[in-house]
Design a protein around this motif. Structure first.
Motif, PDB file in Angstrom:
ATOM      1  N   ASN A  15      -1.646 -19.563  -7.947  1.00  0.00           N
ATOM      2  CA  ASN A  15      -1.921 -19.431  -9.378  1.00  0.00           C
ATOM      3  C   ASN A  15      -2.627 -18.123  -9.735  1.00  0.00           C
ATOM      4  O   ASN A  15      -2.209 -17.417 -10.655  1.00  0.00           O
ATOM      5  N   LYS A  16      -3.692 -17.814  -9.026  1.00  0.00           N
ATOM      6  CA  LYS A  16      -4.455 -16.605  -9.352  1.00  0.00           C
ATOM      7  C   LYS A  16      -3.610 -15.358  -9.133  1.00  0.00           C
ATOM      8  O   LYS A  16      -3.584 -14.452  -9.975  1.00  0.00           O
ATOM      9  N   GLU A  17      -2.903 -15.335  -8.005  1.00  0.00           N
ATOM     10  CA  GLU A  17      -2.071 -14.179  -7.703  1.00  0.00           C
ATOM     11  C   GLU A  17      -0.960 -14.015  -8.737  1.00  0.00           C
ATOM     12  O   GLU A  17      -0.652 -12.900  -9.176  1.00  0.00           O
ATOM     13  N   GLY A  18      -0.370 -15.115  -9.159  1.00  0.00           N
ATOM     14  CA  GLY A  18       0.673 -15.052 -10.181  1.00  0.00           C
ATOM     15  C   GLY A  18       0.138 -14.531 -11.500  1.00  0.00           C
ATOM     16  O   GLY A  18       0.797 -13.750 -12.190  1.00  0.00           O
ATOM     17  N   ALA A  19      -1.071 -14.955 -11.864  1.00  0.00           N
ATOM     18  CA  ALA A  19      -1.688 -14.490 -13.105  1.00  0.00           C
ATOM     19  C   ALA A  19      -1.999 -12.997 -13.037  1.00  0.00           C
ATOM     20  O   ALA A  19      -1.831 -12.268 -14.030  1.00  0.00           O
ATOM     21  N   GLN A  20      -2.449 -12.540 -11.876  1.00  0.00           N
ATOM     22  CA  GLN A  20      -2.699 -11.105 -11.701  1.00  0.00           C
ATOM     23  C   GLN A  20      -1.411 -10.311 -11.890  1.00  0.00           C
ATOM     24  O   GLN A  20      -1.402  -9.269 -12.549  1.00  0.00           O
ATOM     25  N   LYS A  21      -0.325 -10.811 -11.317  1.00  0.00           N
ATOM     26  CA  LYS A  21       0.950 -10.104 -11.421  1.00  0.00           C
ATOM     27  C   LYS A  21       1.452 -10.091 -12.866  1.00  0.00           C
ATOM     28  O   LYS A  21       2.010  -9.095 -13.323  1.00  0.00           O
ATOM     29  N   ALA A  22       1.251 -11.197 -13.577  1.00  0.00           N
ATOM     30  CA  ALA A  22       1.677 -11.250 -14.978  1.00  0.00           C
ATOM     31  C   ALA A  22       0.940 -10.210 -15.809  1.00  0.00           C
ATOM     32  O   ALA A  22       1.540  -9.464 -16.594  1.00  0.00           O
ATOM     33  N   THR A  23      -0.380 -10.156 -15.619  1.00  0.00           N
ATOM     34  CA  THR A  23      -1.205  -9.222 -16.390  1.00  0.00           C
ATOM     35  C   THR A  23      -0.936  -7.788 -15.980  1.00  0.00           C
ATOM     36  O   THR A  23      -0.830  -6.884 -16.832  1.00  0.00           O
ATOM     37  N   SER A  24      -0.775  -7.564 -14.681  1.00  0.00           N
ATOM     38  CA  SER A  24      -0.466  -6.226 -14.178  1.00  0.00           C
ATOM     39  C   SER A  24       0.877  -5.744 -14.715  1.00  0.00           C
ATOM     40  O   SER A  24       1.039  -4.576 -15.083  1.00  0.00           O
ATOM     41  N   TYR A  25       1.824  -6.656 -14.788  1.00  0.00           N
ATOM     42  CA  TYR A  25       3.152  -6.313 -15.309  1.00  0.00           C
ATOM     43  C   TYR A  25       3.064  -5.871 -16.768  1.00  0.00           C
ATOM     44  O   TYR A  25       3.708  -4.893 -17.173  1.00  0.00           O
ATOM     45  N   LEU A  26       2.256  -6.558 -17.565  1.00  0.00           N
ATOM     46  CA  LEU A  26       2.095  -6.155 -18.963  1.00  0.00           C
ATOM     47  C   LEU A  26       1.506  -4.747 -19.049  1.00  0.00           C
ATOM     48  O   LEU A  26       1.894  -3.951 -19.922  1.00  0.00           O
ATOM     49  N   LYS A  27       0.580  -4.440 -18.151  1.00  0.00           N
ATOM     50  CA  LYS A  27       0.018  -3.084 -18.129  1.00  0.00           C
ATOM     51  C   LYS A  27       1.087  -2.066 -17.739  1.00  0.00           C
ATOM     52  O   LYS A  27       1.164  -0.975 -18.316  1.00  0.00           O
ATOM     53  N   GLU A  28       1.916  -2.418 -16.773  1.00  0.00           N
ATOM     54  CA  GLU A  28       2.953  -1.511 -16.285  1.00  0.00           C
ATOM     55  C   GLU A  28       3.934  -1.122 -17.386  1.00  0.00           C
ATOM     56  O   GLU A  28       4.443   0.011 -17.407  1.00  0.00           O
ATOM     57  N   ILE A  29       4.237  -2.060 -18.276  1.00  0.00           N
ATOM     58  CA  ILE A  29       5.230  -1.762 -19.319  1.00  0.00           C
ATOM     59  C   ILE A  29       4.592  -1.122 -20.553  1.00  0.00           C
ATOM     60  O   ILE A  29       5.251  -0.929 -21.561  1.00  0.00           O
ATOM     61  N   GLY A  30       3.282  -0.817 -20.464  1.00  0.00           N
ATOM     62  CA  GLY A  30       2.646  -0.040 -21.526  1.00  0.00           C
ATOM     63  C   GLY A  30       1.695  -0.783 -22.433  1.00  0.00           C
ATOM     64  O   GLY A  30       1.148  -0.191 -23.373  1.00  0.00           O
ATOM     65  N   CYS A  31       1.462  -2.065 -22.199  1.00  0.00           N
ATOM     66  CA  CYS A  31       0.511  -2.803 -23.041  1.00  0.00           C
ATOM     67  C   CYS A  31      -0.907  -2.300 -22.797  1.00  0.00           C
ATOM     68  O   CYS A  31      -1.319  -2.104 -21.649  1.00  0.00           O
ATOM     69  N   GLU A  32      -1.671  -2.109 -23.860  1.00  0.00           N
ATOM     70  CA  GLU A  32      -3.021  -1.562 -23.750  1.00  0.00           C
ATOM     71  C   GLU A  32      -4.103  -2.534 -24.194  1.00  0.00           C
ATOM     72  O   GLU A  32      -5.292  -2.309 -23.911  1.00  0.00           O
ATOM     73  N   ARG A  33      -3.745  -3.600 -24.875  1.00  0.00           N
ATOM     74  CA  ARG A  33      -4.699  -4.619 -25.294  1.00  0.00           C
ATOM     75  C   ARG A  33      -4.063  -5.984 -25.007  1.00  0.00           C
ATOM     76  O   ARG A  33      -3.224  -6.465 -25.760  1.00  0.00           O
ATOM     77  N   ILE A  34      -4.460  -6.574 -23.909  1.00  0.00           N
ATOM     78  CA  ILE A  34      -3.794  -7.786 -23.418  1.00  0.00           C
ATOM     79  C   ILE A  34      -4.703  -8.997 -23.598  1.00  0.00           C
ATOM     80  O   ILE A  34      -5.845  -9.010 -23.119  1.00  0.00           O
ATOM     81  N   ALA A  35      -4.188  -9.998 -24.269  1.00  0.00           N
ATOM     82  CA  ALA A  35      -4.936 -11.239 -24.493  1.00  0.00           C
ATOM     83  C   ALA A  35      -4.442 -12.326 -23.540  1.00  0.00           C
ATOM     84  O   ALA A  35      -3.405 -12.191 -22.878  1.00  0.00           O
ATOM     85  N   HIS A  36      -5.198 -13.416 -23.496  1.00  0.00           N
ATOM     86  CA  HIS A  36      -4.840 -14.538 -22.610  1.00  0.00           C
ATOM     87  C   HIS A  36      -4.967 -15.858 -23.348  1.00  0.00           C
ATOM     88  O   HIS A  36      -6.012 -16.163 -23.947  1.00  0.00           O
TER      89      HIS A  36
END
Length: 346
Positions: free
Chosen positions: A156-177
C-alpha cells in the motif's frame, strides 16, 4: 422428503450400510453399493448437511466477511474467492458487515452455527482474542489484524508513493490527497506514502489532505471543498478508485477539466475504472490473485497442509489511462491524456 431409513428400506439394507456408502467409510461390496446408489437416485434423497458435517468434522464451507459490498473492490474479490473455493470443493457463505461490529459478531456466530471450516475476513474490528475464540482457521484479506493471523495484502505505501511520484513526473505541482478512514491500516499506509513524496515540499499544507472515507459521495463533497479552498491544486491522489471517480465528478461539477487542469489517479484497479469518462488512471491491486491466494491459504490451514508463508504482500501496478495527462515536464506544453494502457509494476 426421503430419509436415510427410506433409502435403507428401498435398497433392502441397514441404515448403517447406507451411512457407510454416503460417507465412504468402511467396506461395502459393489453390488450393495449399486443398490444404495439406485435407491438414493429413485428417492431423490438429500443427505442432511449438518449431520454429515458433524460426522465428518468438516462442512466443506467457508465464510467470507467483507465490510462494504457497495465498494466494487469487494465483489470482485468475492468472485475470486468463490471461484477458487469451488475448484477445491468448498462452498462460500458471503457476509456484508457495513463496518458494523455487531453485524460482524452476528455473522461470526451464524457461521459457527453452520459449522464452516474456516473464515476469510476483511475487518477493522476483529481482534486476535476473538479469532482465538472461534477455534477454526481464520485468514485476513486487505487489512492486517495481528501478526499471528495469516494475511494477504498489497504494498500500500509503496503504491501510494508511486502514484504521487507519477503525478509529479507528469508536471503536477500542487498535489492533494483524498484519504480513507483513519481506523483502517491500508488507508493510513497510503496516506503515509503520499506524505513521503510531498510532505516536505515547500508548498505542502496539511489542508491538501481531505477525508473521503472510501465513499464516492463523501469524496465528491471533499473534492469540491478542496478545489474551492485551493484552486491551485492540479493533481489528486485518491486512496481508492471509488473516491477517484468521485473526484472526477466533482471536477466536472465545478468546471475543472480532467486531465487538462486536474490530473486524478486512484488506487485499486476495479473494473469500473475503465467505464468512467475519462477512464481512470490507477494503482491496480491484483484483486483476483489476492482472492485466490487467501483462499488457497485458508484451505491449506483447514486441511492441515504445509503453509510456507502466512504473510503475503503482493505487488501493485500503475495503469495509465485518460484521467492523467501524458508525461510532459514542460507545464506549458501539456497534452491531453489520451488512452494509454501501458503499465508499470512495482
Amino acid at each position: 422428503m426421503a430419509t436415510i431409513r427410506d433409502v435403507a428400506k428401498q435398497a433392502g439394507v441397514s441404515v448403517a450400510t447406507v451411512s457407510r456408502v454416503l460417507n465412504s467409510n468402511g467396506y461395502v461390496n459393489n453390488e450393495t453399493k449399486k443398490k444404495v446408489d439406485e435407491a438414493i437416485r429413485q428417492l431423490n434423497y438429500k443427505p442432511n448437511a449438518v449431520a454429515r458435517s458433524l460426522y465428518k468434522k468438516t462442512s466443506k464451507t467457508i465464510g467470507l466477511i467483507v465490510p462494504d459490498i457497495v465498494n466494487p473492490f469487494f465483489p470482485e474479490l468475492a468472485r475470486a474467492v468463490e471461484d477458487t473455493a469451488h475448484k477445491k470443493g468448498y462452498n462460500v457463505f458471503f457476509c456484508n458487515t457495513d463496518e458494523n461490529v455487531e453485524k460482524e459478531e452476528h455473522y461470526l456466530e451464524i457461521l459457527l452455527q453452520k459449522y464452516v471450516d474456516g473464515v476469510i475476513v476483511a475487518s477493522n474490528t476483529l481482534t486476535a482474542e476473538k479469532v482465538k475464540e472461534l477455534n477454526i482457521p481464520v485468514v485476513s484479506i486487505d487489512r492486517k489484524i495481528t501478526a499471528e493471523i495469516p494475511t494477504v495484502v498489497v504494498k500500500n505505501k509503496e503504491g501510494a508513493q508511486k502514484a504521487t511520484s507519477y503525478l509529479k513526473e507528469i508536471g503536477c505541482e500542487r498535489i492533494a490527497h483524498l484519504r480513507g478512514p483513519h481506523h483502517i491500516d491500508n488507508a493510513n499506509e497510503r496516506a503515509d506514502g503520499y506524505l513521503e513524496e510531498v510532505g516536505s515540499a515547500p508548498w505542502f499544507q496539511s489542508s491538501y489532505i481531505a477525508d473521503g472515507n472510501y465513499v464516492m459521495k463523501t469524496a465528491i463533497q471533499a473534492t469540491v471543498e478542496l478545489l474551492e479552498r485551493h484552486p491551485e491544486i492540479d493533481g489528486i491522489f485518491a486512496a481508492n478508485d471509488v473516491m477517484a471517480i468521485g473526484a472526477v465528478k466533482a471536477a466536472h461539477r465545478i468546471g475543472k477539466m480532467v486531465p487538462e487542469e486536474l490530473a486524478i489517479i486512484g488506487f485499486d484497479g476495479i473494473s469500473m475504472a475503465e467505464a468512467t469518462t475519462p477512464e481512470l488512471t490507477t494503482i491496480a491491486q491484483p484483486i483476483y490473485d489476492m482472492g485466490t491466494a487467501v483462499t488457497d491459504l485458508l484451505v491449506k490451514l483447514i486441511e492441515k497442509k504445509p503453509v510456507e508463508r502466512t504473510f503475503l504482500e503482493l505487488k501493485v501496478e500503475l495503469i495509465e489511462r485518460e484521467s492523467t495527462r501524458k508525461q510532459n515536464n514542460n507545464k506549458g506544453g501539456r497534452e491531453h491524456g489520451a488512452k494509454d494502457h501501458s503499465s508499470r509494476q512495482y
